[in-house]
Design an enzyme around this catalytic site. Structure first.
Site, PDB file in Angstrom:
ATOM      1  N   LYS A  55       3.432-127.922 -42.938  1.00 49.88           N
ATOM      2  CA  LYS A  55       2.759-128.058 -44.235  1.00 49.88           C
ATOM      3  C   LYS A  55       3.338-129.240 -45.016  1.00 49.88           C
ATOM      4  CE  LYS A  55       1.544-123.217 -44.076  1.00 49.88           C
ATOM      5  NZ  LYS A  55       1.975-121.835 -44.302  1.00 49.88           N
ATOM      6  N   GLN A  99       6.187-118.540 -48.037  1.00 50.51           N
ATOM      7  CA  GLN A  99       5.884-118.286 -46.624  1.00 50.51           C
ATOM      8  C   GLN A  99       6.087-116.803 -46.301  1.00 50.51           C
ATOM      9  OE1 GLN A  99       4.567-120.589 -44.384  1.00 50.51           O
ATOM     10  NE2 GLN A  99       4.353-118.818 -43.049  1.00 50.51           N
ATOM     11  N   ASP A 122      -2.695-120.331 -52.467  1.00 47.84           N
ATOM     12  CA  ASP A 122      -3.034-119.548 -51.262  1.00 47.84           C
ATOM     13  C   ASP A 122      -3.627-118.183 -51.631  1.00 47.84           C
ATOM     14  OD1 ASP A 122      -3.326-119.206 -48.533  1.00 47.84           O
ATOM     15  OD2 ASP A 122      -1.288-118.487 -48.215  1.00 47.84           O
TER      16      ASP A 122
END
Ligand code: NAP
Length: 281
Positions: A55, A99, A122
């Protein structure tokens, strides 16, 4: 008569998204704003470390900034939340990605909830999820958004189709089910307690695999000509569908790797650029 198979090329879809973003990054940079994604990695899971690195690299290639926060595996929920709050308050950071999974002593939900909705690129907060359910999320979860983007890129109709989603996790199965529903598909959501899974999958014009079990969905379960989107990413670059048998039955299918994965990263970049554009307004 052999049927034409369409391999849904995620790298191609991702490239198109990134090409469009490059101009927007340039325009922001000219105004002195460099879109910045902060990634937080708690613990030392090697797969998570790889995802976070990918990423960060993707940000840099597009001229964006990335900030990597690495926390030890003993990190407490309070410490993680404190790190998130610092990023919330930092005007140079536009998107925050925690994450998943975090070490087991951490309350992951509480940590997700600490992310400022304006930086929730996200779609992991309950507010972000709810907005997505209503169809007006600024930033839906990236993997579900990637699945929809692939269908749209290849002009695969969603409306009126029967979509079967296998998996109901809050970041994948559930939001993609709602997004397909919002696009007027008839949606069946399957999970570990579903009875008659094979029959349910067999109803799908569109089948989304989000199970987390390698090569789980079998071609024999599919309706002839189904469109298969494999969100799975298991050890050894293996998806959640049994590729060869599904390829034989499907009209279109995403490979692993090179399917949903690259588009997920492109979506993360897109959401971060959008967050930077909003912050600049
Ligand atoms: P997860 O949180 O483990 O959820 C798995 C889902 O599958 C759960 O809803 C579970 O049901 C269901 N399930 C498990 N066993 C089943 C069975 N035998 N029959 C039917 N359903 C079953 O996983 P996730 O985070 O959603 O991830 C799913 C997959 O996508 C993984 O392979 C992951 O690596 C991949 N992934 C890929 C990306 C990407 O960018 N490509 C991003 C995120 C995740 P219950 O709810 O009943 O437990």
């Amino acid at each position: 008569m052999s049927q034409q198979k369409l391999i849904l090329d995620g790298a191609r879809v991702a490239q198109e998204i990134k090409d469009q973003l490059a101009e927007r990054v340039k325009a922001l940079t000219a105004k002195g704003i460099v879109p910045c994604l902060a990634t937080i990695l708690a613990g030392d899971d090697p797969a998570s470390a790889t995802y976070v690195r990918m990423k960060g690299n993707a940000c840099r290639k597009l001229g964006m900034e990335s900030r990597r926060i690495e926390l030890p595996k003993e990190t407490t929920t309070e410490q993680l939340i404190a790190a998130i709050r610092e990023l919330n308050e930092d005007p140079a950071v536009h998107g925050i990605l925690l994450q998943h999974p975090v070490p087991s002593q951490i309350n992951e939900r509480a940590a997700f909830e600490a992310i400022d909705i304006r930086k929730d690129v996200d779609g992991v907060t309950t507010l972000g999820f709810a907005q997505n359910a209503f169809g007006f999320a600024a930033y839906p979860s990236c993997t579900p958004a990637a699945i929809i983007a692939i269908l749209d890129y290849y002009r695969i109709p969603i409306e009126g189709k029967h979509a079967v989603v296998v998996g109901r996790s809050p970041i994948l199965g559930k939001p993609v089910s709602l997004m397909l529903l919002n696009r007027n598909a008839t949606v069946t959501v399957c999970h570990s307690r579903t009875r008659g899974l094979e029959q349910a999958v067999g109803l799908g014009d569109i089948v989304v695999a989000a199970v987390g079990k390698p090569s789980f969905i079998q071609g024999a379960w599919l309706k002839e000509g189904a469109v298969v989107l494999d969100a799975g990413y298991n050890e050894g670059n293996v998806g959640d569908v049994d590729y060869e048998s599904c390829l034989a039955k499907a009209s279109a299918i995403t490979p692993v790797p090179g399917g949903v994965g690259p588009v997920t990263i492109a979506m993360l970049l897109k959401h971060t650029v959008e967050a930077a554009e909003r912050a600049a307004q």
